[in-house]
Design a protein around this motif. Structure first.
Motif, PDB file in Angstrom:
ATOM      1  N   GLN A 153       0.826  -1.212   0.000  1.00 21.07           N
ATOM      2  CA  GLN A 153       0.000   0.000   0.000  1.00 21.07           C
ATOM      3  C   GLN A 153       0.857   1.258   0.000  1.00 21.07           C
ATOM      4  OE1 GLN A 153      -2.664  -0.555   3.359  1.00 21.07           O
ATOM      5  NE2 GLN A 153      -4.287  -1.259   1.988  1.00 21.07           N
ATOM      6  N   ARG A 154       1.904   1.284   0.818  1.00 24.33           N
ATOM      7  CA  ARG A 154       2.802   2.445   0.834  1.00 24.33           C
ATOM      8  C   ARG A 154       3.471   2.635  -0.520  1.00 24.33           C
ATOM      9  NH1 ARG A 154       5.221   1.183   6.728  1.00 24.33           N
ATOM     10  NH2 ARG A 154       3.671   2.336   7.926  1.00 24.33           N
ATOM     11  N   GLU A 184       4.144   5.660  -5.482  1.00 26.27           N
ATOM     12  CA  GLU A 184       4.156   5.748  -6.945  1.00 26.27           C
ATOM     13  C   GLU A 184       3.167   6.802  -7.436  1.00 26.27           C
ATOM     14  OE1 GLU A 184       5.284   5.314 -10.714  1.00 26.27           O
ATOM     15  OE2 GLU A 184       6.247   4.264  -9.069  1.00 26.27           O
ATOM     16  N   ALA A 185       1.970   6.817  -6.871  1.00 26.83           N
ATOM     17  CA  ALA A 185       0.956   7.798  -7.274  1.00 26.83           C
ATOM     18  C   ALA A 185       1.413   9.220  -6.936  1.00 26.83           C
ATOM     19  CB  ALA A 185      -0.381   7.495  -6.602  1.00 26.83           C
ATOM     20  N   PHE A 186       1.994   9.395  -5.766  1.00 26.64           N
ATOM     21  CA  PHE A 186       2.469  10.720  -5.358  1.00 26.64           C
ATOM     22  C   PHE A 186       3.590  11.200  -6.276  1.00 26.64           C
ATOM     23  CE2 PHE A 186       5.510  13.274  -2.881  1.00 26.64           C
ATOM     24  CZ  PHE A 186       4.725  14.393  -2.661  1.00 26.64           C
ATOM     25  N   GLU A 197      -7.014  14.303   0.476  1.00 32.55           N
ATOM     26  CA  GLU A 197      -8.268  13.940  -0.179  1.00 32.55           C
ATOM     27  C   GLU A 197      -8.062  13.667  -1.671  1.00 32.55           C
ATOM     28  OE1 GLU A 197     -12.556  13.498  -0.350  1.00 32.55           O
ATOM     29  OE2 GLU A 197     -11.281  13.778   1.393  1.00 32.55           O
ATOM     30  N   GLU A 198      -7.319  14.540  -2.337  1.00 26.89           N
ATOM     31  CA  GLU A 198      -7.090  14.378  -3.777  1.00 26.89           C
ATOM     32  C   GLU A 198      -6.334  13.092  -4.083  1.00 26.89           C
ATOM     33  OE1 GLU A 198      -6.884  19.051  -5.197  1.00 26.89           O
ATOM     34  OE2 GLU A 198      -5.107  18.114  -4.307  1.00 26.89           O
ATOM     35  N   LEU A 199      -5.307  12.803  -3.304  1.00 25.55           N
ATOM     36  CA  LEU A 199      -4.546  11.577  -3.541  1.00 25.55           C
ATOM     37  C   LEU A 199      -5.395  10.351  -3.230  1.00 25.55           C
ATOM     38  CD1 LEU A 199      -1.965  10.248  -4.449  1.00 25.55           C
ATOM     39  CD2 LEU A 199      -1.050  10.550  -2.137  1.00 25.55           C
ATOM     40  N   TYR A 200      -6.155  10.427  -2.140  1.00 25.63           N
ATOM     41  CA  TYR A 200      -7.049   9.320  -1.789  1.00 25.63           C
ATOM     42  C   TYR A 200      -8.051   9.041  -2.910  1.00 25.63           C
ATOM     43  CZ  TYR A 200     -10.986   6.910   0.340  1.00 25.63           C
ATOM     44  OH  TYR A 200     -12.014   6.028   0.596  1.00 25.63           O
ATOM     45  N   LEU A 201      -8.688  10.076  -3.430  1.00 26.70           N
ATOM     46  CA  LEU A 201      -9.669   9.901  -4.511  1.00 26.70           C
ATOM     47  C   LEU A 201      -9.016   9.365  -5.784  1.00 26.70           C
ATOM     48  CD1 LEU A 201     -11.897  13.068  -3.974  1.00 26.70           C
ATOM     49  CD2 LEU A 201     -12.441  10.682  -3.390  1.00 26.70           C
ATOM     50  N   LYS A 202      -7.794   9.797  -6.042  1.00 22.58           N
ATOM     51  CA  LYS A 202      -7.059   9.315  -7.208  1.00 22.58           C
ATOM     52  C   LYS A 202      -6.796   7.805  -7.096  1.00 22.58           C
ATOM     53  CE  LYS A 202      -2.693  10.159  -9.615  1.00 22.58           C
ATOM     54  NZ  LYS A 202      -1.518  11.010  -9.711  1.00 22.58           N
ATOM     55  N   LYS A 237      -8.875   2.513  -8.324  1.00 26.10           N
ATOM     56  CA  LYS A 237      -8.036   1.372  -8.698  1.00 26.10           C
ATOM     57  C   LYS A 237      -7.637   0.510  -7.500  1.00 26.10           C
ATOM     58  CE  LYS A 237      -4.456   0.621 -12.112  1.00 26.10           C
ATOM     59  NZ  LYS A 237      -3.412   1.248 -12.916  1.00 26.10           N
ATOM     60  N   HIS A 238      -7.601   1.120  -6.322  1.00 26.95           N
ATOM     61  CA  HIS A 238      -7.147   0.430  -5.107  1.00 26.95           C
ATOM     62  C   HIS A 238      -8.116   0.705  -3.952  1.00 26.95           C
ATOM     63  CE1 HIS A 238      -3.345  -0.321  -7.159  1.00 26.95           C
ATOM     64  NE2 HIS A 238      -3.372   0.952  -7.519  1.00 26.95           N
TER      65      HIS A 238
END
Length: 143
Positions: free
Chosen positions: A23-24, A29-31, A41-46, A50-51
C-alpha cells in the motif's frame, strides 16, 4: 529522480523500524507520478478507484511519512487543506496561488532570489530557508 526518492523513503522507514508495504509503495508511486500539489483527499480519490483497499487514514499517515523522510513538503495555501509537494535536492521555487479556483503555479525567478539575499545581507541576516507565496487571480479567473 523517482528511483532516488523511492530509495530515500525505503531507507527512512527501515531506519524507523517500519515495514515496507504494498500500500505504501502504491501511494508513493501515485504521489511521485503527480505534478500537482496534492491534498490528502485528492490523492485518496485518485487511488480509490483502482485500489479500494487503501483507506483515507493510510494515505494520511503515508503522506506524513513522506514529509518526515524529506521527499515531500507540507504546504498551506490558505484554503484549510494541507497539500504535499515533491522535494528535490537543492531545488527551490515559489508559488502563485489563485484565490478564485485554487490553481497553484510554481515559478522560479533569479531576480527575486537575488533581491531577497540583498535585503537579508543589508540587515545582517542569514537566510536558512524561505517561501514566497503570491495570492491573487489566475488569467482564467480574471475573465
Amino acid at each position: 529522480m523517482k528511483r532516488v526518492k523511492k530509495q530515500i523513503f525505503h531507507d527512512y522507514i527501515a531506519k524507523q523500524g517500519l515495514k515496507s508495504t504494498r500500500q505504501r509503495d502504491i501511494i508513493l508511486e501515485a504521489f511521485l507520478s503527480s505534478e500537482r500539489h496534492l491534498s490528502i483527499e485528492e490523492l485518496y480519490l485518485k487511488l480509490r478507484a483502482k485500489h479500494p483497499n487503501i483507506g483515507y487514514a493510510t494515505v494520511y499517515r503515508t503522506l506524513k511519512l513522506f514529509a518526515d523522510s524529506g521527499i515531500a513538503r507540507e504546504m498551506q495555501f490558505g484554503d484549510g487543506q494541507t497539500r504535499y509537494e515533491h522535494v528535490g535536492e537543492g531545488e527551490h521555487h515559489d508559488h502563485l496561488v489563485c484565490t478564485g479556483c485554487g490553481t497553484i503555479i510554481e515559478f522560479e525567478n533569479e531576480t527575486i532570489e537575488t533581491l531577497q539575499n540583498e535585503v537579508a545581507a543589508a540587515h545582517g541576516f542569514l537566510i536558512k530557508t524561505h517561501k514566497l507565496e503570491l495570492y491573487g487571480l489566475c488569467a482564467r479567473c480574471q475573465r
